[in-house]
Design a protein around this motif. Structure first.
Motif, mmCIF file in Angstrom:
data_model
loop_
_atom_site.group_PDB
_atom_site.id
_atom_site.type_symbol
_atom_site.label_atom_id
_atom_site.label_comp_id
_atom_site.label_asym_id
_atom_site.label_seq_id
_atom_site.Cartn_x
_atom_site.Cartn_y
_atom_site.Cartn_z
ATOM 1 N N ALA A 277 24.358 7.504 -62.738
ATOM 2 C CA ALA A 277 24.141 7.722 -61.170
ATOM 3 C C ALA A 277 23.890 6.450 -60.621
ATOM 4 O O ALA A 277 24.368 5.966 -59.480
ATOM 5 C CB ALA A 277 22.998 8.693 -60.885
ATOM 6 N N ILE A 278 23.089 5.539 -61.255
ATOM 7 C CA ILE A 278 22.578 4.316 -60.754
ATOM 8 C C ILE A 278 23.712 3.397 -60.937
ATOM 9 O O ILE A 278 23.738 2.575 -59.716
ATOM 10 C CB ILE A 278 21.163 3.679 -61.628
ATOM 11 C CG1 ILE A 278 20.264 4.718 -61.256
ATOM 12 C CG2 ILE A 278 20.780 2.365 -61.273
ATOM 13 C CD1 ILE A 278 18.875 4.470 -62.010
ATOM 14 N N SER A 279 24.494 3.355 -61.669
ATOM 15 C CA SER A 279 25.683 2.434 -61.732
ATOM 16 C C SER A 279 26.607 2.677 -60.579
ATOM 17 O O SER A 279 27.291 1.626 -59.794
ATOM 18 C CB SER A 279 26.548 2.524 -62.964
ATOM 19 O OG SER A 279 25.816 2.188 -63.975
ATOM 20 N N ALA A 280 26.857 3.818 -60.168
ATOM 21 C CA ALA A 280 27.461 4.116 -59.030
ATOM 22 C C ALA A 280 27.149 3.689 -57.831
ATOM 23 O O ALA A 280 27.460 2.939 -56.887
ATOM 24 C CB ALA A 280 27.764 5.738 -59.172
ATOM 25 N N LEU A 281 25.698 3.809 -57.489
ATOM 26 C CA LEU A 281 25.009 3.501 -56.635
ATOM 27 C C LEU A 281 25.055 1.898 -56.355
ATOM 28 O O LEU A 281 25.118 1.214 -55.223
ATOM 29 C CB LEU A 281 23.490 3.811 -56.692
ATOM 30 C CG LEU A 281 22.701 3.699 -55.444
ATOM 31 C CD1 LEU A 281 23.202 4.066 -54.203
ATOM 32 C CD2 LEU A 281 21.273 4.348 -55.684
ATOM 33 N N VAL A 282 24.833 1.176 -57.332
ATOM 34 C CA VAL A 282 24.883 -0.379 -57.411
ATOM 35 C C VAL A 282 26.471 -0.681 -56.865
ATOM 36 O O VAL A 282 26.533 -1.516 -55.972
ATOM 37 C CB VAL A 282 24.753 -0.760 -58.815
ATOM 38 C CG1 VAL A 282 25.108 -2.256 -58.770
ATOM 39 C CG2 VAL A 282 23.258 -0.841 -59.302
ATOM 40 N N ARG A 283 27.564 0.028 -57.364
ATOM 41 C CA ARG A 283 28.748 -0.533 -57.124
ATOM 42 C C ARG A 283 28.997 -0.353 -55.368
ATOM 43 O O ARG A 283 29.572 -0.940 -54.883
ATOM 44 C CB ARG A 283 29.960 0.526 -57.765
ATOM 45 C CG ARG A 283 29.879 -0.056 -59.212
ATOM 46 C CD ARG A 283 31.024 0.769 -59.909
ATOM 47 N NE ARG A 283 31.206 0.735 -61.340
ATOM 48 C CZ ARG A 283 30.503 1.383 -62.292
ATOM 49 N NH1 ARG A 283 29.995 2.891 -61.729
ATOM 50 N NH2 ARG A 283 30.474 1.216 -63.357
ATOM 51 N N ASP A 284 28.367 0.908 -55.073
ATOM 52 C CA ASP A 284 28.537 1.334 -53.471
ATOM 53 C C ASP A 284 27.675 0.113 -52.696
ATOM 54 O O ASP A 284 28.156 -0.259 -51.751
ATOM 55 C CB ASP A 284 27.950 2.634 -53.308
ATOM 56 C CG ASP A 284 27.763 3.078 -51.774
ATOM 57 O OD1 ASP A 284 29.063 2.848 -51.163
ATOM 58 O OD2 ASP A 284 27.078 3.425 -51.323
ATOM 59 N N LEU A 285 26.235 -0.022 -53.367
ATOM 60 C CA LEU A 285 25.711 -1.160 -52.477
ATOM 61 C C LEU A 285 26.241 -2.532 -52.533
ATOM 62 O O LEU A 285 25.963 -3.186 -51.549
ATOM 63 C CB LEU A 285 24.358 -1.108 -52.901
ATOM 64 C CG LEU A 285 23.077 0.367 -52.469
ATOM 65 C CD1 LEU A 285 22.102 0.144 -53.370
ATOM 66 C CD2 LEU A 285 23.204 0.254 -51.218
ATOM 67 N N SER A 286 26.853 -2.895 -53.485
ATOM 68 C CA SER A 286 27.395 -3.946 -53.808
ATOM 69 C C SER A 286 28.620 -4.248 -52.746
ATOM 70 O O SER A 286 28.769 -5.276 -52.106
ATOM 71 C CB SER A 286 28.005 -4.330 -54.968
ATOM 72 O OG SER A 286 27.050 -4.394 -56.044
ATOM 73 N N ALA A 287 29.217 -3.221 -52.555
ATOM 74 C CA ALA A 287 30.510 -3.223 -51.940
ATOM 75 C C ALA A 287 30.036 -3.306 -50.243
ATOM 76 O O ALA A 287 30.401 -4.119 -49.411
ATOM 77 C CB ALA A 287 31.197 -1.947 -51.683
ATOM 78 N N LYS A 288 28.831 -2.764 -50.003
ATOM 79 C CA LYS A 288 28.352 -2.830 -48.726
ATOM 80 C C LYS A 288 27.942 -4.179 -48.304
ATOM 81 O O LYS A 288 27.912 -4.720 -47.278
ATOM 82 C CB LYS A 288 27.237 -1.795 -48.331
ATOM 83 C CG LYS A 288 27.823 -0.305 -48.405
ATOM 84 C CD LYS A 288 26.898 0.640 -47.981
ATOM 85 C CE LYS A 288 27.296 2.207 -48.079
ATOM 86 N NZ LYS A 288 25.994 3.380 -47.880
ATOM 87 N N HIS A 289 27.393 -4.786 -49.419
ATOM 88 C CA HIS A 289 26.710 -6.020 -49.302
ATOM 89 C C HIS A 289 27.787 -7.156 -49.023
ATOM 90 O O HIS A 289 27.347 -8.030 -48.195
ATOM 91 C CB HIS A 289 25.701 -6.307 -50.452
ATOM 92 C CG HIS A 289 24.952 -7.680 -50.335
ATOM 93 N ND1 HIS A 289 24.009 -7.756 -49.520
ATOM 94 C CD2 HIS A 289 25.044 -8.523 -51.042
ATOM 95 C CE1 HIS A 289 23.288 -8.934 -49.593
ATOM 96 N NE2 HIS A 289 23.899 -9.508 -50.347
ATOM 97 N N ARG A 290 28.818 -6.935 -49.792
ATOM 98 C CA ARG A 290 29.725 -7.790 -49.400
ATOM 99 C C ARG A 290 30.301 -7.886 -48.204
ATOM 100 O O ARG A 290 30.840 -8.767 -47.592
ATOM 101 C CB ARG A 290 30.859 -7.688 -50.651
ATOM 102 C CG ARG A 290 30.788 -8.292 -51.967
ATOM 103 C CD ARG A 290 31.969 -8.146 -52.610
ATOM 104 N NE ARG A 290 32.348 -6.689 -53.212
ATOM 105 C CZ ARG A 290 31.869 -6.145 -54.144
ATOM 106 N NH1 ARG A 290 30.849 -6.665 -54.947
ATOM 107 N NH2 ARG A 290 32.315 -4.792 -54.463
#
Length: 132
Positions: free
Chosen positions: A26-39
């Motif tokens: 769950a946290i890995s998926a959240l990191v991927r999502d937030l990383s995309a938003k941050h980029r």
């Protein structure tokens, strides 16, 4: 010592490892999502959240490793009980319990960090309200 205590701990540890894995995914998926938003739109709040989540992922990795070691020690103690090596079985079982306690302690700390991440999220929402 008989096989009952290690057998109970064996099933308990297996369920605990499943819970740890679910948290990790769950946290890995959240990191991927937030990383995309941050980029797309770099923000300090997103950066702080990602940093906190990465810390949690590292903790969960350590929790999993300790849980797996605990499981191995429990299985080894069951084998030693089977071979009627009582004293080594008790020592190995005790080591497995200590590893499990450390894993659970890290889990408690990870929960504490998760509340910090939620506070960051809430601060981000407050910042948005102030901009309106």
């Amino acid at each position: 010592m008989n096989l009952t205590a290690p057998a109970v701990l064996l099933s308990t540890t297996s369920l605990l490892l499943l819970a740890y894995t679910n948290r990790f995914l769950a946290i890995s998926a959240l990191v991927r999502d937030l990383s995309a938003k941050h980029r797309e739109n770099p923000q300090r709040v997103l950066s702080a959240q990602i940093k906190s989540l990465l810390q949690r992922i590292n903790l969960i990795r350590d929790m999993q490793a300790l849980g797996v070691l605990s499981l191995l020690f429990v299985v080894l103690s069951m084998f030693l009980i089977f071979t009627e090596s009582q004293k080594p079985a008790q020592i190995i079982f005790g080591c497995g319990l200590v590893l499990l306690m450390i894993s659970l302690s890290l889990s408690t700390y990870e929960i504490y960090i998760s509340t910090h991440a939620l506070n960051i999220e809430l601060k981000g929402l407050e910042d948005l309200k102030q901009e309106e």
